[in-house]
Design a protein around this motif. Structure first.
Motif, short mmCIF file in Angstrom:
data_model
loop_
_atom_site.label_atom_id
_atom_site.label_comp_id
_atom_site.label_asym_id
_atom_site.label_seq_id
_atom_site.Cartn_x
_atom_site.Cartn_y
_atom_site.Cartn_z
N LEU A 190 -0.59 -8.10 2.87
CA LEU A 190 -1.40 -8.89 1.94
C LEU A 190 -1.13 -8.37 0.54
N PHE A 191 -0.88 -9.26 -0.37
CA PHE A 191 -0.70 -8.91 -1.78
C PHE A 191 -1.81 -9.60 -2.54
N ILE A 192 -2.65 -8.82 -3.21
CA ILE A 192 -3.79 -9.39 -3.91
C ILE A 192 -3.64 -9.08 -5.40
N PHE A 193 -3.63 -10.15 -6.19
CA PHE A 193 -3.45 -10.04 -7.63
C PHE A 193 -4.67 -10.62 -8.35
N ILE A 194 -4.89 -10.17 -9.56
CA ILE A 194 -5.89 -10.78 -10.44
C ILE A 194 -5.25 -12.05 -11.02
N THR A 195 -6.02 -13.13 -11.14
CA THR A 195 -5.44 -14.36 -11.69
C THR A 195 -5.01 -14.16 -13.14
N HIS A 196 -4.12 -15.02 -13.58
CA HIS A 196 -3.58 -14.91 -14.94
C HIS A 196 -4.68 -15.02 -16.00
N ALA A 197 -5.72 -15.79 -15.71
CA ALA A 197 -6.80 -15.96 -16.68
C ALA A 197 -7.56 -14.66 -16.94
N HIS A 198 -7.63 -13.79 -15.95
CA HIS A 198 -8.39 -12.54 -16.08
C HIS A 198 -7.50 -11.31 -16.20
N ARG A 199 -6.19 -11.50 -16.17
CA ARG A 199 -5.25 -10.38 -16.13
C ARG A 199 -5.02 -9.79 -17.52
N LYS A 200 -4.99 -8.48 -17.56
CA LYS A 200 -4.61 -7.72 -18.76
C LYS A 200 -3.29 -7.02 -18.42
N TYR A 201 -2.67 -6.40 -19.40
CA TYR A 201 -1.40 -5.74 -19.12
C TYR A 201 -1.56 -4.58 -18.15
N TYR A 202 -2.76 -4.01 -18.07
CA TYR A 202 -3.01 -2.87 -17.19
C TYR A 202 -3.65 -3.28 -15.87
N SER A 203 -3.80 -4.57 -15.63
CA SER A 203 -4.47 -5.04 -14.41
C SER A 203 -3.72 -4.59 -13.17
N PRO A 204 -4.47 -4.12 -12.18
CA PRO A 204 -3.83 -3.66 -10.95
C PRO A 204 -3.57 -4.80 -9.97
N HIS A 205 -2.78 -4.53 -9.00
CA HIS A 205 -2.68 -5.40 -7.84
C HIS A 205 -2.84 -4.51 -6.61
N LEU A 206 -3.08 -5.11 -5.50
CA LEU A 206 -3.30 -4.36 -4.27
C LEU A 206 -2.33 -4.85 -3.21
N HIS A 207 -1.57 -3.93 -2.66
CA HIS A 207 -0.68 -4.23 -1.54
C HIS A 207 -1.31 -3.62 -0.30
N VAL A 208 -1.59 -4.46 0.68
CA VAL A 208 -2.23 -4.01 1.91
C VAL A 208 -1.25 -4.24 3.06
N GLU A 209 -1.01 -3.18 3.83
CA GLU A 209 -0.16 -3.29 5.00
C GLU A 209 -1.03 -3.12 6.24
N LEU A 210 -0.87 -4.04 7.18
CA LEU A 210 -1.64 -4.02 8.42
C LEU A 210 -0.73 -3.59 9.56
N THR A 211 -1.19 -2.60 10.33
CA THR A 211 -0.44 -2.11 11.48
C THR A 211 -1.37 -2.12 12.68
N GLU A 212 -0.97 -2.84 13.71
CA GLU A 212 -1.82 -2.93 14.90
C GLU A 212 -1.65 -1.66 15.75
N ASN A 213 -2.78 -1.09 16.14
CA ASN A 213 -2.78 0.10 16.99
C ASN A 213 -2.79 -0.31 18.46
N ASP A 214 -2.55 0.64 19.34
CA ASP A 214 -2.52 0.37 20.78
C ASP A 214 -3.88 -0.04 21.33
N ASP A 215 -4.95 0.44 20.73
CA ASP A 215 -6.30 0.17 21.24
C ASP A 215 -6.91 -1.10 20.61
#
Length: 165
Positions: free
Chosen positions: A48-73
């Motif tokens: 999942l890649f989550i970004f702030i929209t262009h309307a609210h984005r500043k030059y320092y705005s972060p984004h979030l990269h989420v990696e999902l890994t399924e476990n055995d349980d």
């Protein structure tokens, strides 16, 4: 989620949740429509890649990269990495490499001048300026990280909403 408060400029988190990866991806797709005015959510395989929209984005705005890994349980490990905009990160890395390159060139010149019994004052002055510039870049990165904390908290709240049971 508690982000790591170490010296790292790109905070991370990791958490196991009692849901399958497919359930999380489906929930993200549903929430994507609800938050489209504030966030851009891109889903690619088990990322999942989550970004702030262009309307609210500043030059320092972060984004979030989420990696999902399924476990055995049948739980899923959710790992996230907060980072600056890719363009800003690339520019900062470019500046670091330029500063390091200039430092190394003048270090070699200082060595040559020293072995030739010539003055090395100018070489060491430039090397000192490069070290100061490097620390200035680090301080600027820390300032940007502090400025983006409110937006990081919003991204954190959004991913908490996505992985909530």
């Amino acid at each position: 989620m508690e982000t790591d408060n170490s010296i790292a400029l790109r905070p991370t988190f990791s958490e196991d949740v009692p849901q399958s990866m497919q359930q999380i991806l489906e929930k993200a797709a549903t929430i994507k429509q609800e938050v489209k005015d504030d966030f851009i959510i891109k889903i690619s395989d088990h990322h999942l890649f989550i970004f702030i929209t262009h309307a609210h984005r500043k030059y320092y705005s972060p984004h979030l990269h989420v990696e999902l890994t399924e476990n055995d349980d049948k739980t899923t490990n959710v790992r996230g990495l907060y980072g600056p905009d890719q363009t800003v990160w690339t520019f900062f890395m470019f500046l670091h490499f330029i500063i390091a390159g200039v430092f190394l060139v003048f270090a070699m010149m200082a060595y040559s001048h020293y072995t030739l019994k010539q003055s090395t004052t100018f070489d060491f002055a430039i090397m000192t300026i490069m070290v100061v510039c490097w620390f200035a870049l680090y301080v600027q990165a820390r300032i940007n990280r502090t400025k983006c904390q409110p937006q990081m908290r919003k991204l954190d709240a959004l991913i908490e909403k996505i992985i909530a049971v």
